[in-house]
Scaffold this active site. Structure first.
Site, PDB file in Angstrom:
ATOM      1  CB  SER A  63      10.312 -19.872   1.261  1.00  0.00           C
ATOM      2  OG  SER A  63       9.101 -20.592   1.241  1.00  0.00           O
ATOM      3  CE  LYS A  66       7.156 -18.255   2.324  1.00  0.00           C
ATOM      4  NZ  LYS A  66       7.114 -19.514   3.121  1.00  0.00           N
ATOM      5  CE1 TYR A 190       3.605 -17.275   0.070  1.00  0.00           C
ATOM      6  CE2 TYR A 190       2.414 -19.138  -0.867  1.00  0.00           C
ATOM      7  CZ  TYR A 190       3.381 -18.642  -0.005  1.00  0.00           C
ATOM      8  OH  TYR A 190       4.127 -19.499   0.747  1.00  0.00           O
ATOM      9  CE1 TYR A 242      10.241 -23.064   4.740  1.00  0.00           C
ATOM     10  CE2 TYR A 242      12.111 -24.409   4.117  1.00  0.00           C
ATOM     11  CZ  TYR A 242      11.133 -23.488   3.789  1.00  0.00           C
ATOM     12  OH  TYR A 242      11.070 -22.997   2.513  1.00  0.00           O
ATOM     13  CB  VAL A 260      11.138 -26.109  -1.217  1.00  0.00           C
ATOM     14  CG1 VAL A 260      10.728 -26.175   0.241  1.00  0.00           C
ATOM     15  CG2 VAL A 260      10.099 -25.379  -2.056  1.00  0.00           C
TER      16      VAL A 260
END
Length: 306
Positions: A63, A66, A190, A242, A260
């Protein structure tokens, strides 16, 4: 600042925490990582590089990618991007569909999975003949100054094979008209962006523009505008970890984004970018030892923004 001394101290002090937590196993390709591995790198706005531990060992940034895709999407659509994705912490799991249904298919922020899929959809719209995945990979290589950066095909296949929740999010948003392109094309890009493989040194170098008002201080290239960097750093501070983003801000006090795969990218505006990697995760899916290492870094350098 005695950067190397500080990193050496952190590596020593963090040793008892290595292996605590759990390596991500819902993506099988990630479950093979050594839970006791630890790497850390600092790249200053002067271009100096300092490392400790396994800082040159590649890992799946997940992530953290992103941040790169948000940079691209803001470059394409500016503030119009936020008509399809919000700017608020979610308070829910990063792959939750419940909140998405309650809010008309508009994801809370660009760093939860649904929001990141919308961001990737934006890139697909603007990438012309080049694939979205290639555009993202090219940016990662350019910012890190490393042609070694790659998409780990095994991780990408694993993401696709076990990505049914992400498929649900994509098709659900398509039903609301939030997603503009073919969901399968968006998902393919993605899954590839999440499978980007980088080292701590490469990741810190790639994030350096966020510490220097959008300009790569080494090459002098304008990567993002001043306004966009402010937006990205603000979102990293409030939404980057998160549903433990508030806890990270409380203890570390720096904009950051976790993945992660056990990596975290943190930004000290005007000073440096920091990357840390340790695969064992806490209950929210952030690197347990990595978060503690950044807390030590913040304390030892007095660079906590608050």
């Amino acid at each position: 600042m005695k950067w190397q001394k500080i990193l050496n101290e952190i590596r020593q002090e963090i040793q008892p925490e290595l292996g605590n937590g759990k390596v991500a196993n819902y993506i099988p390709a990630l479950s093979e990582a050594d839970p006791k591995a630890f790497g850390m790198a600092v790249v200053t706005t002067d271009g100096e590089i300092f490392t400790a531990g396994n800082a040159t060992e590649p890992f799946s940034i997940q992530s953290i990618s992103k941040v790169l895709t948000l940079t691209l999407a803001l470059g394409f659509e500016n503030e119009n991007l936020f008509e399809r994705v919000g700017r608020e912490p979610s308070g829910s799991a990063f792959n939750s569909i419940v909140q998405l249904e309650q809010e008309g298919g508009i994801p809370r922020n660009p760093f939860i999975n649904a929001g990141a899929i919308v961001v990737t959809d934006t890139i697909i719209t603007h990438c012309n003949r080049q694939s979205g995945a290639d555009l993202i990979l090219d940016l990662a290589r350019k910012l890190s100054c490393s042609g070694r950066v790659r998409v780990d095909d095994e991780v990408a296949r694993s993401e696709a094979l076990w990505g049914n929740r992400n498929r649900s999010l994509a098709y659900f948003m398509k039903s609301f008209g939030v997603l503009k392109n073919d969901p399968e094309e968006v998902l393919q890009a993605y899954f590839c962006q999440c499978a980007l493989e980088m080292t701590c040194t490469e990741l810190a170098r790639a994030g350096l523009y966020l510490a220097n008002d959008g300009v790569d201080p080494v090459s002098g290239e304008q990567v993002a505008t001043h306004a966009h960097v402010n937006r990205i750093n603000a979102l990293m501070m409030t939404c980057g970890h998160y549903d433990m983003s508030g806890d990270f801000a409380f203890h570390v006090g720096l904009p950051g984004k976790s993945g992660v795969g056990g990596g975290i990218l943190a930004i000290v505006p005007g000073v440096c970018a920091v990357a840390v990697w340790s695969p064992a995760l806490n209950k929210a899916g952030n690197s347990l030892a990595g978060t503690l290492a950044l807390e030590l870094f913040s304390e030892k350098t007095s660079l906590n923004l608050f």
